[in-house]
Write a protein that holds these residues in place. Structure first.
Motif: not given
Ligand code: ZN
Length: 120
Positions: A31, A34, A41, A47, A85, A88
């Protein structure tokens, strides 16, 4: 019956999109948001960096940085994709839907959405 407010959803069902999304996640397997927060992640975290307890949310999304709103060129532009992710992804979409523009910023820190007040 109400009409689908997002008729471009069919774009997500195409083989071209599936290929593009798979290539994006292979090229960027973490992500992006992240990572900017210092966390790696791969879909196994929330998140906020905790272990994702919900197995149905353990995945990553190939997300359009500039909202395509049915624009096939933006939709299929690999440069307009980032990996997020689900937390998010949802958070960004909610902000965008409430405000009418995205708060995402480019590498220079300037908002990338042409609808952002800074770009009007
Ligand atoms: Zn994230």
């Amino acid at each position: 019956m109400s009409q689908d407010p997002r008729p471009w959803r069919r774009l997500y069902k195409t083989a071209a999109w599936k290929r593009l999304a798979a290539a994006q996640k292979a090229a960027e397997p973490l992500c992006r948001t992240c990572l900017s927060l210092g966390r790696a992640n791969d879909g196994s975290l929330t998140g906020s960096g905790e272990r994702q307890g919900n197995p149905r949310r353990r995945y990553l999304v190939a997300d359009h940085i500039i909202p395509h709103r049915g624009d096939a060129k933006l939709f299929h532009d690999p440069g307009n994709l980032q990996t997020l992710c689900p937390d998010h992804h949802d958070r960004d979409k909610q902000i965008e839907e409430t405000r009418g523009y995205s708060e995402r910023r480019g590498e220079d820190g300037w908002p990338i959405d042409p609808r952002h007040p800074a770009n009007r």
